[in-house]
Design an enzyme around this catalytic site. Structure first.
Site, mmCIF file in Angstrom:
data_model
loop_
_atom_site.group_PDB
_atom_site.id
_atom_site.type_symbol
_atom_site.label_atom_id
_atom_site.label_comp_id
_atom_site.label_asym_id
_atom_site.label_seq_id
_atom_site.Cartn_x
_atom_site.Cartn_y
_atom_site.Cartn_z
ATOM 1 N N ASN A 8 -13.908 16.357 -7.982
ATOM 2 C CA ASN A 8 -15.235 16.776 -7.527
ATOM 3 C C ASN A 8 -15.078 17.446 -6.146
ATOM 4 O O ASN A 8 -14.583 16.826 -5.205
ATOM 5 C CB ASN A 8 -16.133 15.530 -7.446
ATOM 6 C CG ASN A 8 -17.526 15.850 -6.943
ATOM 7 O OD1 ASN A 8 -17.706 16.620 -6.006
ATOM 8 N ND2 ASN A 8 -18.532 15.238 -7.554
ATOM 9 N N ARG A 19 -20.293 24.847 9.047
ATOM 10 C CA ARG A 19 -20.085 25.901 10.040
ATOM 11 C C ARG A 19 -20.739 27.221 9.653
ATOM 12 O O ARG A 19 -20.569 28.214 10.351
ATOM 13 C CB ARG A 19 -18.583 26.117 10.278
ATOM 14 C CG ARG A 19 -17.900 24.950 10.937
ATOM 15 C CD ARG A 19 -18.463 24.651 12.317
ATOM 16 N NE ARG A 19 -18.045 25.610 13.296
ATOM 17 C CZ ARG A 19 -16.987 25.467 14.093
ATOM 18 N NH1 ARG A 19 -16.268 24.373 14.053
ATOM 19 N NH2 ARG A 19 -16.668 26.397 14.945
ATOM 20 N N HIS A 44 -21.490 19.289 -8.408
ATOM 21 C CA HIS A 44 -22.789 18.620 -8.574
ATOM 22 C C HIS A 44 -23.798 19.348 -7.685
ATOM 23 O O HIS A 44 -24.083 18.905 -6.577
ATOM 24 C CB HIS A 44 -22.629 17.142 -8.164
ATOM 25 C CG HIS A 44 -23.767 16.271 -8.560
ATOM 26 N ND1 HIS A 44 -23.609 14.967 -8.950
ATOM 27 C CD2 HIS A 44 -25.094 16.504 -8.624
ATOM 28 C CE1 HIS A 44 -24.790 14.440 -9.236
ATOM 29 N NE2 HIS A 44 -25.706 15.354 -9.032
ATOM 30 N N HIS A 51 -24.671 20.999 -0.614
ATOM 31 C CA HIS A 51 -23.196 21.158 -0.678
ATOM 32 C C HIS A 51 -22.852 22.310 -1.617
ATOM 33 O O HIS A 51 -22.735 23.436 -1.168
ATOM 34 C CB HIS A 51 -22.437 19.862 -0.974
ATOM 35 C CG HIS A 51 -23.205 18.762 -1.621
ATOM 36 N ND1 HIS A 51 -23.804 18.901 -2.833
ATOM 37 C CD2 HIS A 51 -23.447 17.485 -1.217
ATOM 38 C CE1 HIS A 51 -24.386 17.766 -3.153
ATOM 39 N NE2 HIS A 51 -24.207 16.883 -2.200
ATOM 40 N N GLU A 71 -22.503 18.563 -12.968
ATOM 41 C CA GLU A 71 -23.343 17.363 -13.014
ATOM 42 C C GLU A 71 -24.703 17.645 -12.389
ATOM 43 O O GLU A 71 -24.777 18.405 -11.414
ATOM 44 C CB GLU A 71 -22.690 16.243 -12.201
ATOM 45 C CG GLU A 71 -21.327 15.876 -12.691
ATOM 46 C CD GLU A 71 -20.755 14.690 -11.926
ATOM 47 O OE1 GLU A 71 -19.953 13.977 -12.523
ATOM 48 O OE2 GLU A 71 -21.103 14.489 -10.753
ATOM 49 N N THR A 101 -26.502 10.291 -2.671
ATOM 50 C CA THR A 101 -25.603 10.477 -3.808
ATOM 51 C C THR A 101 -26.241 9.794 -5.012
ATOM 52 O O THR A 101 -27.274 9.139 -4.877
ATOM 53 C CB THR A 101 -24.190 9.932 -3.486
ATOM 54 O OG1 THR A 101 -23.333 10.172 -4.595
ATOM 55 C CG2 THR A 101 -24.208 8.440 -3.174
ATOM 56 N N HIS A 191 -17.525 7.512 -9.707
ATOM 57 C CA HIS A 191 -18.216 7.085 -8.474
ATOM 58 C C HIS A 191 -17.427 5.985 -7.787
ATOM 59 O O HIS A 191 -17.196 4.924 -8.359
ATOM 60 C CB HIS A 191 -19.655 6.614 -8.705
ATOM 61 C CG HIS A 191 -20.575 7.162 -7.649
ATOM 62 N ND1 HIS A 191 -20.552 6.710 -6.355
ATOM 63 C CD2 HIS A 191 -21.484 8.173 -7.666
ATOM 64 C CE1 HIS A 191 -21.430 7.388 -5.633
ATOM 65 N NE2 HIS A 191 -21.996 8.299 -6.407
ATOM 66 N N ASP A 192 -16.980 6.309 -6.596
ATOM 67 C CA ASP A 192 -16.254 5.358 -5.734
ATOM 68 C C ASP A 192 -14.911 4.907 -6.291
ATOM 69 O O ASP A 192 -14.366 3.887 -5.843
ATOM 70 C CB ASP A 192 -17.132 4.146 -5.389
ATOM 71 C CG ASP A 192 -18.302 4.546 -4.533
ATOM 72 O OD1 ASP A 192 -18.113 4.760 -3.330
ATOM 73 O OD2 ASP A 192 -19.421 4.672 -5.076
ATOM 74 N N GLY A 214 -14.322 12.408 -6.156
ATOM 75 C CA GLY A 214 -14.503 13.315 -5.036
ATOM 76 C C GLY A 214 -14.254 12.655 -3.697
ATOM 77 O O GLY A 214 -13.225 12.875 -3.051
ATOM 78 N N HIS A 215 -15.173 11.804 -3.287
ATOM 79 C CA HIS A 215 -15.186 11.289 -1.914
ATOM 80 C C HIS A 215 -13.862 10.664 -1.503
ATOM 81 O O HIS A 215 -13.284 11.024 -0.469
ATOM 82 C CB HIS A 215 -16.337 10.281 -1.782
ATOM 83 C CG HIS A 215 -16.566 9.823 -0.389
ATOM 84 N ND1 HIS A 215 -17.217 10.591 0.545
ATOM 85 C CD2 HIS A 215 -16.192 8.691 0.252
ATOM 86 C CE1 HIS A 215 -17.257 9.940 1.702
ATOM 87 N NE2 HIS A 215 -16.643 8.785 1.548
HETATM 88 N N1 PXP Z 1 -20.155 11.053 -10.923
HETATM 89 C C1 PXP Z 1 -21.384 11.364 -10.441
HETATM 90 C C2 PXP Z 1 -22.503 11.442 -11.408
HETATM 91 C C3 PXP Z 1 -21.589 11.611 -9.083
HETATM 92 O O1 PXP Z 1 -22.804 11.905 -8.623
HETATM 93 C C4 PXP Z 1 -20.490 11.554 -8.207
HETATM 94 C C5 PXP Z 1 -20.695 11.855 -6.750
HETATM 95 O O2 PXP Z 1 -21.177 13.147 -6.580
HETATM 96 C C6 PXP Z 1 -19.231 11.235 -8.747
HETATM 97 C C7 PXP Z 1 -19.095 10.984 -10.100
HETATM 98 C C8 PXP Z 1 -18.006 11.158 -7.895
HETATM 99 O O3 PXP Z 1 -18.146 10.093 -6.996
HETATM 100 P P1 PXP Z 1 -17.177 9.988 -5.748
HETATM 101 O O4 PXP Z 1 -17.481 11.166 -4.867
HETATM 102 O O5 PXP Z 1 -17.528 8.672 -5.132
HETATM 103 O O6 PXP Z 1 -15.775 10.029 -6.272
#
Ligand code: PXP
Length: 238
Positions: A8, A19, A44, A51, A71, A101, A191-192, A214-215
């Site tokens: 992501n 910036r 997303h 973003h 997404e 988020t 997610h996470d 992503g994060h």
């Molecule tokens: N899946 C969905 C639906 C999300 O909204 C996100 C965060 O944008 C992710 C996966 C990825 O999560 P993370 O950035 O915590 O890895």
């Protein structure tokens, strides 16, 4: 079985936007991430474009060589975008406009009519569909009944509970995956997830097709670099 890694890249766009210019160059970063072995790219776009911008989605769709996963909440603008760029996969997420988020999956029973229509529209254009859900077998069955190809398990609760008690953290996900496998609906997750917690998740969830990360991946890459971090994820994912 191999699980595909979709990176992501929202955070790259956030950094660029901070910036007001074009550094880092999102298209170049995506090309490099693919070169380092990512199996897909996730974006997303949110209605306020804080973003990923809709224009990024258009440009990215032309250069991505792997799979593009888009997404978002299937509001009109979002549907127009994805029907135009036709990514490999669209993941439907019930994100509110002011959410930092995603913070929950869909209630696939309550919203079955709305989601069912969107899924039909996307599938008729050859787009694979996935529905973001909490780890609840009823929600998995709901997603199956409205024709989704896959579910994406919302892994926030797993990731946070993992640090305290990993067996307890996985149990709802295990039950949900069992239900998905019984129904024959594909399983994605996200997610996470991070380099610490992903191995156990992969080990316990059979037929995990794809994770989108992503994060944590971007944060880990600040220390170790994309190439190194992506290859570590790939080694864990098989
Ligand atoms: N899946 C969905 C639906 C999300 O909204 C996100 C965060 O944008 C992710 C996966 C990825 O999560 P993370 O950035 O915590 O890895």
């Amino acid at each position: 079985m191999k699980t595909r890694l979709s990176v992501n890249v929202n955070k790259i766009a956030t950094l660029r936007n901070s910036r007001g210019q074009n550094t880092p160059n999102l298209l170049k970063v995506v090309e490099d991430i693919e070169g380092f072995g990512s199996d897909g790219i996730t974006i997303h776009p949110r209605p306020d474009e804080r973003h990923i911008r809709y224009s990024d989605a258009l440009e990215l769709s032309k250069i991505i060589k792997s799979e593009l996963n888009v997404e978002g909440n299937p509001i009109d603008n979002f549907m127009q975008l994805v029907l135009k760029i036709k990514p490999t996969q669209v993941t439907l997420v019930p994100d509110g406009i002011n959410n930092i988020t995603s913070n929950s999956g869909w209630d696939t029973i309550k919203h079955s009519e709305f989601l069912g229509k969107k899924i039909e529209e996307l599938k008729s254009c050859g787009i694979r569909t996935s529905v973001f859900v909490n780890p609840d077998p009823k929600m998995i069955r709901g997603a199956f009944e409205i024709g989704a190809d896959r579910i994406e398990l919302y892994t926030y609760h797993y990731a946070h509970q993992y640090k305290i008690d990993k067996e307890n953290a996985i149990s709802q996900y295990y039950q949900s995956a069992k239900e998905a496998n019984k129904l024959g609906i594909g399983i994605n997750a996200g997610h996470d997830l991070n380099l610490n917690n992903i191995g156990y998740f992969k080990q316990k969830i059979s037929n995990l097709l794809e994770v989108s990360i992503g994060h944590a991946l971007i944060t880990e890459s600040l220390y170790s670099g994309f190439e190194n971090v992506i290859s570590r994820y790939k080694a864990i994912l098989g």
